[in-house]
Design an enzyme around this catalytic site. Structure first.
Site, PDB file in Angstrom:
ATOM      1  N   HIS A   1       0.869   3.866  -7.916  1.00 43.34           N
ATOM      2  CA  HIS A   1       0.249   3.497  -9.187  1.00 43.34           C
ATOM      3  C   HIS A   1       0.420   4.621 -10.185  1.00 43.34           C
ATOM      4  CE1 HIS A   1      -2.898   6.175  -7.695  1.00 43.34           C
ATOM      5  NE2 HIS A   1      -3.450   6.160  -8.896  1.00 43.34           N
TER       6      HIS A   1
ATOM      7  N   HIS B   1       0.814  -1.216   0.000  1.00 46.18           N
ATOM      8  CA  HIS B   1       0.000   0.000   0.000  1.00 46.18           C
ATOM      9  C   HIS B   1       0.848   1.267   0.000  1.00 46.18           C
ATOM     10  CE1 HIS B   1      -3.479   2.533   0.733  1.00 46.18           C
ATOM     11  NE2 HIS B   1      -2.849   3.085   1.750  1.00 46.18           N
TER      12      HIS B   1
END
Length: 348
Positions: free
Chosen positions: A186, A133
């Site tokens: 991302h 994460h």
């Protein structure tokens, strides 16, 4: 090409998900909701700027800075919050954006506007760098970052093969200062049905002469880092105080023509640029990173490069685009490129 494995999965709502890894991906998918996938973007032409504007009103509903336990880019968990990736583990994941600006089969545009309209055809993908994460391009292992570079290369080739696509652009928005809505590491890829205006101008410049090839011998004071045929530098004409470009010293239209060694060098240098940014103030540095590869038909003359646009002008001040930048397109910069290059050189 180094061996990597690829697994295609059709999500319950019909979107494509592709998992990439250095080992076979054998996990069974977890159940996921089959929410309808509806997007109806369209194009309108700006007659004064002579460029297309994309309208995608459904993007108002996209996920905004959720807590970690509700992150849609983390691996799925049995009985847990449903994510975009219904698998318990992965290395790199690519999927069709749930809130796309361009779609493969767009609806007809509305008939009401008194300007030219067009179909917003194309494809928008999300590229999830890691199942972790937290992290960044700098915190990935060398092996993970190289896999990501090969994924970018593979997506270039796949998207340029789609009918009607004229330009493909991977990019990353990092940090709340640039408006990021998800913290999980991302990026995205847009496959456009037209060549955007910035790339049209770059393409014309490269057709006229080898701009970067002429510039490289004069970049000593502006150099930040280098790696086996690649140079990272603050352009002498930078529009942002800590803007950095990464480019191969030899002309390539895009990563799809890099050798294996060049792919590895490119991945290493990208990671170090981000590490230098983070070391500058001892905390994650916000930026927009954009890949500029050849639009369709410009492969013979275009020189691939990556541009980083960081919004910070020093540790606690942001560079906002205001009147002269937004109204006239003329940038005013608060720091000299040769000085910021020196700061980045010394950061690691």
């Amino acid at each position: 090409m180094p061996a990597f494995y690829k697994r295609h999965h059709r999500k319950a709502d019909g979107r494509e998900l592709i998992l990439y890894g250095l080992a076979p991906l054998e996990d069974s998918p977890l159940p996921e909701p089959a929410e309808p996938f509806r997007a109806a973007p369209h194009l309108r032409y700006h007659p004064l700027r002579q460029e297309w504007v994309v309208y995608a009103a459904h993007r108002q509903e996209r996920t905004f800075l959720p807590p970690k336990e509700h992150c849609p880019l983390c691996p799925g968990r049995e009985g847990g919050f449903p994510t975009e990736i219904p698998f318990p583990s992965f290395q790199v994941a690519v999927f069709e954006n749930r809130f796309p600006s361009l779609v493969p089969d767009p609806p007809a545009p509305p008939e009401g506007p008194p300007v030219a309209v067009g179909e917003a055809s194309g494809r928008c993908e999300v590229v999830v760098y890691t199942e972790a994460h937290a992290g960044s391009l700098a915190s990935l292992s060398e092996e993970e970052r190289l896999l990501l570079a090969w994924v970018w290369r593979e997506r270039y080739q796949a998207l340029y093969a789609l009918e009607g696509v004229r330009f493909v652009m991977p990019f990353e928005n990092r940090g709340e200062a640039v408006g990021v809505t998800l913290h999980h590491p991302h990026g995205q890829i847009y496959a456009y049905p037209f060549v955007p205006p910035v790339l049209e101008r770059e393409g014309q410049a490269f057709r006229e002469r080898g701009v970067l090839l002429e510039l490289f011998p004069h970049l000593g004071p502006y150099a930040v880092d280098e790696e086996e045929g690649f140079l990272a530098f603050v352009p002498p004409f930078a529009r942002y105080p800590f803007e950095v470009w990464v480019a191969p010293r030899e002309r390539h239209p895009g990563p799809w023509t890099f050798s294996e060694g060049e792919m590895a060098a490119f991945a290493r240098l990208l990671g170090r640029v981000v590490a230098r940014y983070d070391a500058l103030h001892g905390e994650p540095f916000p930026y927009v990173m954009v890949f500029h590869a050849a639009p369709l038909g410009e492969e013979r003359t275009f020189h691939f490069h990556v541009e980083f646009y960081p919004p910070r002008r020093n540790r606690d001040k942001l560079k906002f685009l205001a009147g002269t930048e937004l109204g006239a397109g003329t940038f005013v910069v608060d720091a000299l490129p040769e000085e910021t290059a020196g700061l980045l050189r010394e950061a690691l």
